[in-house]
Design a protein around this motif. Structure first.
Motif, PDB file in Angstrom:
ATOM      1  N   VAL A 108       0.934  -1.057   0.097  1.00  8.40           N
ATOM      2  CA  VAL A 108       0.017  -0.020   0.168  1.00  8.40           C
ATOM      3  C   VAL A 108       0.894   1.452   0.101  1.00  8.40           C
ATOM      4  CG1 VAL A 108      -1.566   1.347   1.292  1.00  8.40           C
ATOM      5  CG2 VAL A 108      -1.874  -1.373   1.176  1.00  8.40           C
TER       6      VAL A 108
ATOM      7  N   ALA B 120       2.029   2.495  -3.418  1.00  6.73           N
ATOM      8  CA  ALA B 120       0.827   2.865  -4.475  1.00  6.73           C
ATOM      9  C   ALA B 120       0.570   4.531  -4.304  1.00  6.73           C
ATOM     10  CB  ALA B 120      -0.532   2.535  -3.770  1.00  6.73           C
TER      11      ALA B 120
ATOM     12  N   LEU C 185      -0.661   8.081  -3.734  1.00  9.65           N
ATOM     13  CA  LEU C 185      -1.560   8.598  -2.575  1.00  9.65           C
ATOM     14  C   LEU C 185      -2.132   9.888  -3.182  1.00  9.65           C
ATOM     15  CD1 LEU C 185      -2.186   8.321   0.372  1.00  9.65           C
ATOM     16  CD2 LEU C 185      -0.580  10.151   0.757  1.00  9.65           C
TER      17      LEU C 185
ATOM     18  N   ASP D 235       3.944   8.276  -3.985  1.00  8.71           N
ATOM     19  CA  ASP D 235       3.661   7.192  -2.901  1.00  8.71           C
ATOM     20  C   ASP D 235       3.537   7.875  -1.293  1.00  8.71           C
ATOM     21  OD1 ASP D 235       6.293   7.934  -2.324  1.00  8.71           O
ATOM     22  OD2 ASP D 235       7.205   6.174  -3.188  1.00  8.71           O
ATOM     23  N   LYS D 236       3.448   7.153  -0.458  1.00  6.68           N
ATOM     24  CA  LYS D 236       3.168   7.747   0.807  1.00  6.68           C
ATOM     25  C   LYS D 236       4.621   8.411   1.133  1.00  6.68           C
ATOM     26  CE  LYS D 236       2.428   6.423   5.682  1.00  6.68           C
ATOM     27  NZ  LYS D 236       3.488   7.287   6.311  1.00  6.68           N
TER      28      LYS D 236
ATOM     29  N   SER E 234      -6.058   9.200   0.210  1.00  6.45           N
ATOM     30  CA  SER E 234      -6.533   7.849  -0.100  1.00  6.45           C
ATOM     31  C   SER E 234      -5.649   7.030  -1.208  1.00  6.45           C
ATOM     32  CB  SER E 234      -7.881   7.699  -0.738  1.00  6.45           C
ATOM     33  OG  SER E 234      -8.050   8.504  -1.990  1.00  6.45           O
ATOM     34  N   TYR E 235      -5.271   5.898  -0.950  1.00 15.15           N
ATOM     35  CA  TYR E 235      -4.460   5.281  -1.878  1.00 15.15           C
ATOM     36  C   TYR E 235      -5.195   5.169  -3.216  1.00 15.15           C
ATOM     37  CZ  TYR E 235      -0.907   4.452   1.765  1.00 15.15           C
ATOM     38  OH  TYR E 235      -0.069   4.686   2.823  1.00 15.15           O
TER      39      TYR E 235
ATOM     40  N   SER F 121      -5.663   3.541  -7.314  1.00 12.74           N
ATOM     41  CA  SER F 121      -5.222   2.864  -8.665  1.00 12.74           C
ATOM     42  C   SER F 121      -6.214   3.355  -9.693  1.00 12.74           C
ATOM     43  CB  SER F 121      -5.140   1.532  -8.294  1.00 12.74           C
ATOM     44  OG  SER F 121      -6.567   0.980  -8.041  1.00 12.74           O
TER      45      SER F 121
END
Length: 146
Positions: free
Chosen positions: A37, A40, A42, A106-107, A138-139, A141
């Motif tokens: 996660v 991913a 963000l 990403d985070k 939120s993550y 896609s």
């Protein structure tokens, strides 16, 4: 009462739809697995309600977003603007004045942004403009739809 319960959900859905379009522009695909996660993209959606809800203050805050918050390392997408007031259906959230949309790689990129001197300066120089800030992280896609 029903309208108050629906609004936060609709704001999150709207943000997710914006992010799906953004990720489409970046060429990411839902078929690409996300191994963790934190790896991913963000989405960082920020909604400001102004203390003095004037057009001049809204534009001042949008300009400050562009000055201080655009161009940070790890940013995949950036936009800032005023609420589209012509959209006033029951499902539209109308209790904000300025929206900031960022998608980070990403985070880690998000976390770096949060502590960056330009971000902190933005807050310090503009916090008097707003009465409320709501942040939706939120993550995400997406699919390119091609």
């Amino acid at each position: 009462m029903r309208n108050m319960m629906i609004r936060p959900v609709l704001a999150a859905v709207a943000g997710a739809l914006v992010m799906a379009a953004v990720l489409s522009m970046t060429g990411q695909s839902e078929a690409e697995p996300v191994t963790a996660v934190a790896a991913a993209p963000l989405a960082h959606m920020v909604f400001f309600t102004l203390a003095n809800r004037s057009e001049a203050n809204a534009q001042k805050l949008v300009d400050a977003c562009h000055q201080y918050l655009d161009g940070h390392e790890g940013t995949v997408y950036f936009s800032a603007g005023t609420r589209a007031e012509e959209f006033d259906r029951e499902v539209n959230v109308t209790d904000f004045d300025v929206a900031l949309h960022l998608v980070f790689e990403d985070k880690a990129a998000h976390d770096t942004y949060q502590d960056h001197p330009r971000h902190l300066e933005f807050i310090e120089k503009n916090k008097e403009l707003w009465s409320t800030v709501r942040v939706f992280d939120s993550y995400v896609s997406g699919s390119s739809g091609r």
